[in-house]
Design a protein around this motif. Structure first.
Motif, PDB file in Angstrom:
ATOM      1  N   LEU A 315     -22.115  42.834 170.660  1.00  0.00           N
ATOM      2  CA  LEU A 315     -22.143  43.869 169.649  1.00  0.00           C
ATOM      3  C   LEU A 315     -21.957  43.393 168.121  1.00  0.00           C
ATOM      4  O   LEU A 315     -22.596  43.882 167.183  1.00  0.00           O
ATOM      5  CB  LEU A 315     -21.007  44.968 169.886  1.00  0.00           C
ATOM      6  N   PHE A 316     -21.270  42.322 168.217  1.00  0.00           N
ATOM      7  CA  PHE A 316     -20.836  41.633 166.774  1.00  0.00           C
ATOM      8  C   PHE A 316     -22.395  41.046 166.193  1.00  0.00           C
ATOM      9  O   PHE A 316     -22.596  41.244 165.005  1.00  0.00           O
ATOM     10  CB  PHE A 316     -19.859  40.458 166.893  1.00  0.00           C
ATOM     11  N   ARG A 317     -22.872  40.530 167.213  1.00  0.00           N
ATOM     12  CA  ARG A 317     -24.267  39.707 166.854  1.00  0.00           C
ATOM     13  C   ARG A 317     -25.312  40.780 166.249  1.00  0.00           C
ATOM     14  O   ARG A 317     -26.014  40.474 165.362  1.00  0.00           O
ATOM     15  CB  ARG A 317     -25.008  39.170 167.865  1.00  0.00           C
ATOM     16  N   VAL A 318     -25.397  42.270 166.807  1.00  0.00           N
ATOM     17  CA  VAL A 318     -26.484  42.881 166.500  1.00  0.00           C
ATOM     18  C   VAL A 318     -26.045  44.017 165.353  1.00  0.00           C
ATOM     19  O   VAL A 318     -26.798  44.861 165.033  1.00  0.00           O
ATOM     20  CB  VAL A 318     -26.754  43.913 167.792  1.00  0.00           C
ATOM     21  N   SER A 319     -24.976  43.885 164.961  1.00  0.00           N
ATOM     22  CA  SER A 319     -24.187  44.862 164.047  1.00  0.00           C
ATOM     23  C   SER A 319     -24.323  44.475 162.652  1.00  0.00           C
ATOM     24  O   SER A 319     -24.142  43.247 162.280  1.00  0.00           O
ATOM     25  CB  SER A 319     -23.138  45.279 164.332  1.00  0.00           C
ATOM     26  N   PRO A 320     -24.669  45.250 161.424  1.00  0.00           N
ATOM     27  CA  PRO A 320     -24.267  45.060 160.409  1.00  0.00           C
ATOM     28  C   PRO A 320     -22.944  44.434 159.584  1.00  0.00           C
ATOM     29  O   PRO A 320     -21.945  45.074 160.783  1.00  0.00           O
ATOM     30  CB  PRO A 320     -24.630  46.261 159.179  1.00  0.00           C
ATOM     31  N   GLN A 321     -22.486  43.864 158.745  1.00  0.00           N
ATOM     32  CA  GLN A 321     -21.394  43.517 158.653  1.00  0.00           C
ATOM     33  C   GLN A 321     -20.116  44.215 158.486  1.00  0.00           C
ATOM     34  O   GLN A 321     -19.082  44.009 158.930  1.00  0.00           O
ATOM     35  CB  GLN A 321     -21.209  42.398 157.213  1.00  0.00           C
ATOM     36  N   PRO A 322     -20.202  45.491 158.039  1.00  0.00           N
ATOM     37  CA  PRO A 322     -18.950  46.544 157.964  1.00  0.00           C
ATOM     38  C   PRO A 322     -18.805  46.877 159.567  1.00  0.00           C
ATOM     39  O   PRO A 322     -17.534  46.952 159.652  1.00  0.00           O
ATOM     40  CB  PRO A 322     -19.586  47.711 157.233  1.00  0.00           C
ATOM     41  N   ILE A 323     -19.692  46.933 160.421  1.00  0.00           N
ATOM     42  CA  ILE A 323     -19.298  47.442 161.692  1.00  0.00           C
ATOM     43  C   ILE A 323     -18.795  46.025 162.499  1.00  0.00           C
ATOM     44  O   ILE A 323     -17.931  46.073 163.339  1.00  0.00           O
ATOM     45  CB  ILE A 323     -20.507  47.737 162.575  1.00  0.00           C
ATOM     46  N   LYS A 324     -19.400  44.807 162.129  1.00  0.00           N
ATOM     47  CA  LYS A 324     -18.801  43.541 162.427  1.00  0.00           C
ATOM     48  C   LYS A 324     -17.284  43.557 162.262  1.00  0.00           C
ATOM     49  O   LYS A 324     -16.458  43.068 163.247  1.00  0.00           O
ATOM     50  CB  LYS A 324     -19.387  42.357 161.772  1.00  0.00           C
ATOM     51  N   ARG A 325     -16.752  43.826 161.139  1.00  0.00           N
ATOM     52  CA  ARG A 325     -15.425  43.841 160.681  1.00  0.00           C
ATOM     53  C   ARG A 325     -14.751  44.425 161.631  1.00  0.00           C
ATOM     54  O   ARG A 325     -13.313  44.299 162.050  1.00  0.00           O
ATOM     55  CB  ARG A 325     -15.203  44.180 159.299  1.00  0.00           C
ATOM     56  N   LEU A 326     -14.941  45.858 161.697  1.00  0.00           N
ATOM     57  CA  LEU A 326     -14.349  46.752 162.736  1.00  0.00           C
ATOM     58  C   LEU A 326     -14.465  46.180 164.151  1.00  0.00           C
ATOM     59  O   LEU A 326     -13.280  46.386 164.824  1.00  0.00           O
ATOM     60  CB  LEU A 326     -15.172  48.188 162.868  1.00  0.00           C
ATOM     61  N   LEU A 327     -15.332  45.453 164.753  1.00  0.00           N
ATOM     62  CA  LEU A 327     -15.487  44.824 166.096  1.00  0.00           C
ATOM     63  C   LEU A 327     -14.271  43.783 166.207  1.00  0.00           C
ATOM     64  O   LEU A 327     -13.647  43.812 166.891  1.00  0.00           O
ATOM     65  CB  LEU A 327     -16.698  44.629 166.351  1.00  0.00           C
ATOM     66  N   TYR A 328     -14.368  42.801 165.057  1.00  0.00           N
ATOM     67  CA  TYR A 328     -13.522  41.624 165.095  1.00  0.00           C
ATOM     68  C   TYR A 328     -12.165  42.300 164.960  1.00  0.00           C
ATOM     69  O   TYR A 328     -11.149  41.461 165.338  1.00  0.00           O
ATOM     70  CB  TYR A 328     -13.968  40.853 163.918  1.00  0.00           C
ATOM     71  N   ASN A 329     -11.862  43.145 164.095  1.00  0.00           N
ATOM     72  CA  ASN A 329     -10.547  43.841 164.142  1.00  0.00           C
ATOM     73  C   ASN A 329      -9.312  42.814 163.921  1.00  0.00           C
ATOM     74  O   ASN A 329      -8.201  43.084 164.666  1.00  0.00           O
ATOM     75  CB  ASN A 329     -10.519  44.664 165.413  1.00  0.00           C
ATOM     76  N   GLN A 330      -9.601  41.906 162.919  1.00  0.00           N
ATOM     77  CA  GLN A 330      -8.785  40.881 162.778  1.00  0.00           C
ATOM     78  C   GLN A 330      -8.384  40.249 163.745  1.00  0.00           C
ATOM     79  O   GLN A 330      -6.973  39.856 164.108  1.00  0.00           O
ATOM     80  CB  GLN A 330      -7.326  41.469 162.102  1.00  0.00           C
ATOM     81  N   GLN A 331      -9.207  39.837 164.525  1.00  0.00           N
ATOM     82  CA  GLN A 331      -9.125  39.241 165.826  1.00  0.00           C
ATOM     83  C   GLN A 331      -8.516  39.898 167.042  1.00  0.00           C
ATOM     84  O   GLN A 331      -8.495  39.503 168.132  1.00  0.00           O
ATOM     85  CB  GLN A 331      -8.363  37.811 165.520  1.00  0.00           C
ATOM     86  N   ASP A 332      -8.256  41.232 166.850  1.00  0.00           N
ATOM     87  CA  ASP A 332      -7.942  42.125 168.009  1.00  0.00           C
ATOM     88  C   ASP A 332      -9.232  42.594 168.662  1.00  0.00           C
ATOM     89  O   ASP A 332      -9.421  43.766 168.250  1.00  0.00           O
ATOM     90  CB  ASP A 332      -7.109  43.140 167.582  1.00  0.00           C
TER      91      ASP A 332
END
Length: 554
Positions: A315-332
């Motif tokens: 999901l991180f790979r296919v998403s634009p950066q704002p959604i990437k940040r939500l998925l990464y969630n400060q590593q959570d």
């Protein structure tokens, strides 16, 4: 009202989108990152297929009960997502580095943010403008990304260099918890534990000295590098990577042929390591595992977690950066956090869980002599725990106070390990080394500021050594130590002759002048996969490493 025609119209779009998102792209990511997973591809695929089938049925049912206009819109949205995610994943994924527990510095990726947003905004407008054509051509449009992905994957699947099943056997994970009843050499790495932090914590909490009875604290220790990658081979082999050959070649030589684990293994030690997979490929040992490998006692929950990890990265790979940040969630990570029993960055949570597992499962085995290497990812940034190892609700600022809290958590884990070995009756008879791979940039007030302070503070790692049967009070030595001394010191304490670089720590004189070097560079996470370090600046000192006025740039 149910309408079979509406469901039929959505079949191809739903199949194409889910096939790409939940099957083909995860397979591609797994193939290129096999070393990051403990399980094999066929261990993970059944759950991914089950999720894809469940999602397929749900979307088709939703489409069947929607009015025709909304059903057509759903089909077009799925087609559009298939196209946009394919392009995002394959043509503009962005290099955000290795996901190794460190924070992503999003401010360094502003250009990618603009590119991502522009692509998705323009792409959505184009999809909307072509919606009628897309619906008419829905079968061809839906299958095109699937066929392209299959064509890309086919050569790699045919080559056969894929780990289909786990290579880590349950017995290997169990052997890690077996300690010798007679002779143990134990090395504990506390990632990024700065020596000044230890001194500060002992001053604030004098009772800590009792926990480290029998140890010598080498205050004047220098690290070779400011990051983990070359520091672990430095510790295990005494060799400093000179940036003069491919890093993989250096690792093969330093770890497989001329390292402390290889020497002990050749001398009939049971050798077990828990560290990054990056190093395990090159080590001779009874077992070399990652933190994740040791979480495999519950096969079902572990499979769920690794599947969630694979889907998070997808999901991180296919998403634009704002959604990437939500998925990464400060590593959570979003999905991993949903299925995990513990919060916080995975590597830090696993470090804490590993200590709990050692407390539960450690026992006396049959080996006459054993070597254990335990690499804990604390107190490494980000700051997410307090002094009691409780996870904070969000990442804390990197202040000295917050860093010291997380450093105290790391020492608490060490104290818990000591208590376990005392319960087994092996603490006194064991040689134990507690150290860091490098220092940290927290602002320590006891250090004099110079223009090179932000760099040189990372040259001050923790180093504590307890020879077997030592029971004296915690002693502070100002001898000019270096992390290259660890391998030869451990071999000497094991009673084995070695030719490692470095000096035997116990033979160093406090008043002797000894030149020690530290190579500084600016690190980016994507360099984990590189074959060299960035350009380095070399510093050296012959005196007190804490006095940065004694350092010289070479």
């Amino acid at each position: 009202m149910y309408c079979a025609a509406h469901a039929q119209n959505s079949l191809a779009a739903t199949f194409g989108f889910l096939m790409q998102l939940l099957i083909l792209l995860p397979i591609a990511i797994f193939i290129h990152n096999q070393t990051e997973f403990s399980l094999g591809l066929l261990d993970l695929l059944p759950l991914l297929i089950a999720i894809a089938v469940g999602a397929f049925i749900a979307i088709i049912l939703i489409a069947a009960f929607l009015p025709e206009r909304l059903s057509r819109a759903l089909t077009v949205v799925l087609l559009g997502l298939s196209i946009l995610t394919y392009v995002q994943a394959n043509l503009m994924p962005g290099n955000y580095g290795q996901f190794d527990g460190q924070d992503i510095k999003w401010s360094e990726f502003q250009t990618l943010l603009i590119v991502d947003l522009a692509f998705w905004i323009i792409g959505c407008f184009v999809i909307a403008a072509l919606r009628a054509w897309l619906f008419r051509q829905r079968v061809r449009v839906a299958l095109a990304p699937v066929l392209l992905s299959c064509l890309t994957l086919a050569p790699e699947l045919l080559q056969g260099a894929i780990r289909w099943h786990s290579t880590i056997e349950t017995e290997q994970t169990k052997s890690f918890f077996d300690f010798s009843p007679h002779k143990n050499i134990i090395v504990i790495v506390l990632d990024a534990f700065a020596s000044p932090a230890f001194e500060t914590l002992v001053e604030k909490e004098p009772a800590l000295s009792e926990s480290f009875r029998g140890f010598t604290y080498y205050r004047n220790t220098v690290a070779g590098f400011p990051t983990t990658s070359p520091s672990i081979p430095e510790i295990l082999s005494g060799q400093l990577y000179a940036n003069d050959r491919p890093f993989s070649s250096f690792l093969e030589n330093a770890l497989r042929h001329d390292s402390l684990p290889s020497l002990l293994y050749a001398n009939s030690y049971q050798v077990d390591l828990v560290t990054l997979q990056h190093y395990c490929f090159h080590l001779q040992s009874s077992s070399c595992l990652t933190l994740g490998d040791l979480m495999r006692s519950d096969r079902q929950s572990f499979s769920l977690r690794e599947s969630a990890e694979l889907l998070d990265v997808t999901l991180f790979r296919v998403s634009p950066q704002p959604i990437k940040r939500l998925l990464y969630n400060q590593q959570d990570w979003f999905l991993q956090n949903l299925v995990s029993s513990s919060s916080g960055p995975r590597h830090q949570a696993d470090s804490i869980q590993l200590v709990s597992q050692i407390e539960r499962e450690a026992k006396l085995g049959q080996s006459a002599q054993a070597f254990k290497f335990i690499h804990l990812l604390l107190p490494h940034a980000p700051i997410r725990t307090n002094a009691s190892c409780e996870f904070l609700p969000a990442k804390a600022p990197s202040s000295q106070r917050n860093y010291l809290g997380q450093a105290r958590c790391a020492l608490l884990l060490v104290e818990r390990l000591f208590a376990t070995w005392k319960r087994l009756g092996i603490f006194d008879s064991s040689t134990i080394i507690v150290l860091a791979d490098h220092g940290a940039q927290a602002g320590f007030t006891q250090l004099a500021r110079t223009k090179d302070y932000p760099r040189l503070v990372k040259a001050l790692p923790l180093l504590l050594v307890k020879p077997a049967n030592s029971n004296k009070d915690l002693h502070t030595s100002r001898a000019p130590a270096h992390l290259i001394d660890v391998a030869t010191t451990a071999a000497t304490l094991a009673g084995i002759e070695s030719r490692f670089p470095g000096r035997i720590l116990g033979e160093l004189k406090e008043d002797e002048s000894r030149q020690r070097s530290f190579s500084y560079y600016s690190w980016k996470d994507h360099m984990w996969s590189g074959e060299s370090l960035p350009p380095t600046t070399r510093y050296s000192t012959t005196g007190d490493a804490w006095d940065f006025r004694t350092w010289r740039q070479e």
